[in-house]
Design an enzyme around this catalytic site. Structure first.
Site, PDB file in Angstrom:
ATOM      1  N   SER A   1       0.856  -1.187   0.000  1.00  0.00           N
ATOM      2  CA  SER A   1       0.000   0.000   0.000  1.00  0.00           C
ATOM      3  C   SER A   1       0.890   1.234   0.000  1.00  0.00           C
ATOM      4  CB  SER A   1      -0.898   0.011   1.241  1.00  0.00           C
ATOM      5  OG  SER A   1      -1.665  -1.169   1.326  1.00  0.00           O
TER       6      SER A   1
ATOM      7  N   CYS B   1      -7.290  -1.043   7.489  1.00  0.00           N
ATOM      8  CA  CYS B   1      -6.106  -1.629   6.864  1.00  0.00           C
ATOM      9  C   CYS B   1      -5.291  -2.402   7.900  1.00  0.00           C
ATOM     10  CB  CYS B   1      -5.237  -0.545   6.233  1.00  0.00           C
ATOM     11  SG  CYS B   1      -3.871  -1.218   5.250  1.00  0.00           S
TER      12      CYS B   1
ATOM     13  N   ASP C   1      -8.307  -2.733   3.143  1.00  0.00           N
ATOM     14  CA  ASP C   1      -7.055  -3.070   2.460  1.00  0.00           C
ATOM     15  C   ASP C   1      -6.327  -4.001   3.418  1.00  0.00           C
ATOM     16  OD1 ASP C   1      -4.694  -3.241   1.093  1.00  0.00           O
ATOM     17  OD2 ASP C   1      -4.282  -1.094   1.039  1.00  0.00           O
TER      18      ASP C   1
ATOM     19  N   TRP D   1      -4.542  -8.085   4.478  1.00  0.00           N
ATOM     20  CA  TRP D   1      -3.714  -9.210   4.037  1.00  0.00           C
ATOM     21  C   TRP D   1      -3.777 -10.308   5.079  1.00  0.00           C
ATOM     22  CZ3 TRP D   1      -1.782  -4.329   5.261  1.00  0.00           C
ATOM     23  CH2 TRP D   1      -1.117  -4.231   6.492  1.00  0.00           C
TER      24      TRP D   1
END
Length: 654
Positions: free
Chosen positions: A440, A607, A651, A653
């Site tokens: 990012s 995020c 966003d 992971w």
């Protein structure tokens, strides 16, 4: 048969350009001989008498071999590798298989094709970059019955930690049927949170059985001497290599034309970005977190706040050197690795060092098929049995624990199984391509239009048994000095600020999850400086300790002072051993404020890790229950509607 060494084919020594010079004088003579040498290579590769696995069957291709197109939608390379595996095994199974990048789909030929789609789901249920146009056409633009006549199968790649698990694979499967196509076999779903390789292997075995029955290819299969399932897998492993490897002199290599690579990675536009800053962010801790600034160098690349930068790293030079020594090859040797069509898994010719450093993934988790191959190459019977057990499909937990949880790579296996006699040829053909890593962007595009910032924790862990595991890209970035360069490109995302700067935003990030939120704060600060009015903006940030990994603290304090941030809530999970505080706790503690802002049109940005994101979403459900007396179902529906409406963006992971 093609001789093992083309130099032997010409009765010349492979590294002896002098032998060539005896047949011609001067540079012109050398060029002519090299050209003849190259043409003889081409002739040998395309020799119709060569005992390829299906060469006899393919002499009557039009009547015997069924054409299958394998389309891939890939972001990190796994789907593309799976597609290439299907192509390789397809030839063994009597099919004419072509691998096609989904961005090259042709509407005019789909309706008469036999198509396999191998597609990943990226981000929050999005198609990969190269699949976007196809999915858009499939869902919104295709005419009814436009795929009538197509026969298809789909394998989706996803991660069950994400809410929109395998959305793209499911979408392609259902819409192909809606548009009149005939499904050959059921949808396959691979889960990267568990064992996606095993999922693919099991689906692939069913695929060949289904295709054999569906297309009645028994006659071709007999000519190819291919059998099904376990026997088929063993037969494929024992066949000759798909690619021919030649070790040549540098002078000879320079005369060869550049081969065409079968990987989409070599056709993607990458640019060299110069590192202009590489600083340590953490304080008083062994964990390293780097702040890196990459100059776009007038490349024409443009990013927007919230986008990603993809960086293609080099493998660790120490690992490269050790691997070359273990294989018994010189890093300075030149190689030419091509198939019958002059295609290569990576650009050739090149040096062994280039191949091991830049092209193959030597740090990734080895596939079961690769470990099976190692077992075949093991001289020691005990090592052979251990490798067979690790690769075995009867007890998947062995592979999961030893390889996945143990974070072992090919070098670890070669160290632990010294009797394995692996060749460079085996390695280059078996390992997947080294893939770019996505980060990012942690800068605002209106603040730093000529520079993309990256914030990354360096992965460098000592494992329980004393082995060291190092992340490829983060260590590569850490070692890249100011003035050095990295190969990179920009990836667009939907993680974007609202168009109106007066719209409130709620930003929640943990650790390096602050990266895109920093970019947003910079963007809003710049808007304010030029006179734009800002809304009530909230930042909730979490890390371990205010004294160790509270990154960008000075900038956050400045944003609070100049009112870029209206409300700041911090969560330090290791500051008080008696009470661990996480960002989701801060969300729940400030229910009234956050719900009021949401009702005024606020956008929410989350995020960090998928596990954190799940807890934050659960906390927002609790916020609506606390403040608006909603039931759990009602609150969940409201949060879901925010996501569907583009006001709850993640966003994350795994």
């Amino acid at each position: 048969m093609l001789p093992h060494s083309l130099a032997q084919f010409f009765h010349l020594r492979p590294a002896g350009p002098g032998a060539l010079l005896t047949a011609a004088t001067g540079a012109v003579g050398l060029s002519l001989v090299a050209l003849v040498y190259y043409r003889r290579i081409k002739e040998a590769f395309s020799n119709p008498n060569e005992s390829d696995s299906c060469s006899e069957a393919s002499t009557d291709q039009t009547t015997e071999q069924v054409r299958i197109d394998v389309y891939f939608g890939s972001q990190t390379g796994t789907a593309e590798e799976f597609a290439l595996t299907i192509q390789k095994e397809g030839k063994m199974n009597g099919f004419d298989v072509k691998v096609i990048d989904l961005q090259s789909y042709d509407v005019d030929t789909l309706d008469s094709s036999n198509s396999i789609f191998v597609t990943a789901t990226y981000g929050e249920g999005d198609p990969t970059d190269n699949a976007k146009e196809f999915v858009e056409w499939l869902v919104h633009k295709a005419d009814p019955d436009s795929l009538k006549g197509m026969q298809f199968a789909v394998f989706g790649l996803g991660n069950s930690q994400y809410e929109n698990y395998n959305t793209v694979g499911k979408t392609i499967d259902s819409h192909c049927e809606r548009l009149g196509a005939t499904r050959i076999m059921e949808l396959g779903l691979g889960d990267d949170d568990k064992d996606i390789q095993q999922d693919f292997e099991e689906w692939k075995e069913k695929l060949w059985r289904t295709l054999h029955a569906h297309f009645d290819v028994d006659r071709v299969k007999e000519k190819c001497k291919t059998v099904e399932t376990e026997i088929s897998r063993k037969d494929i492993r024992e066949k000759e290599h798909k690619y021919k490897l030649e070790v040549v002199s540098e002078r000879t290599a320079m005369e060869f034309p550049q081969s065409s690579s079968v990987h989409s990675l070599d056709t993607n536009p990458m640019v060299n970005m110069t590192v202009t800053c590489n600083d340590e962010l953490n304080k008083c801790t062994d964990r390293s977190c780097r702040h890196i600034e990459l100059a776009l160098n007038n490349s024409g690349l443009v990013y927007e706040t919230g986008d990603h930068v993809a960086i293609l790293p080099d493998n660790d030079p120490h690992d490269v050197e050790e691997l070359a020594q273990r294989l018994g090859v010189s890093l300075s040797s030149w190689i030419y690795l091509v198939d019958d069509d002059s295609s290569s898994p990576f650009p050739c010719p090149c040096t062994v060092q280039k191949a091991l450093c830049n092209y193959v993934d030597i740090n990734g988790m080895p596939k079961r098929s690769f470990i099976e191959h190692l077992a075949m190459k093991a001289i020691d019977s005990n090592e052979k049995r251990r490798l067979e057990t690790i690769a075995g499909r009867d007890d998947a937990s062995v592979y999961q624990q030893y390889i996945c949880e143990g974070r072992r790579n090919v070098l670890d296996l070669l160290r632990e199984f010294p009797s394995v006699k692996l060749s460079l040829h085996d390695l280059l053909e078996s390992l997947p391509r080294l893939q770019p890593r996505f980060y990012s962007i942690s800068s605002g595009s209106n603040t730093h239009p000529e520079s993309a910032h990256v914030t990354a924790v360096v992965v460098d862990d000592i494992l329980p048994e004393g082995r060291r595991f190092k992340g490829v890209c983060t260590n590569f970035l850490k070692q890249t000095k100011v003035g050095g360069s990295v190969k990179a490109f920009i990836r667009k995302t939907t993680f974007k600020l609202p168009n109106d700067s007066r719209t409130p935003v709620i930003m929640i990030g943990a650790g390096t999850g602050l990266a895109p939120l920093r970019g947003m704060c910079q963007h809003l600060e710049t808007c304010s400086a030029r006179g734009d009015e800002l809304g009530h903006n909230v930042l909730i940030f979490g890390c371990r300790s205010s004294k160790q990994d509270y990154i960008y603290e000075d900038e956050i304090n400045r944003w609070c002072q100049n009112k870029t941030i209206s409300s700041l809530f911090l969560a330090f999970s290791r500051e008080n051993p008696q009470q661990k505080v996480y960002v989701q706790n801060r969300v729940r503690e400030n229910s009234q404020l956050l719900v009021d802002l949401i009702e005024k049109g606020a956008y929410i940005y989350v995020c960090g890790s998928t596990s954190m994101a799940k807890e934050v979403k659960r906390a927002f459900v609790g916020c609506f229950q606390d403040t608006r007396q909603m039931s759990t179902v009602e609150a969940e529906d409201l949060v879901h509607s925010l996501s569907k409406g583009g006001r709850y963006l993640q966003d994350v992971w795994s």
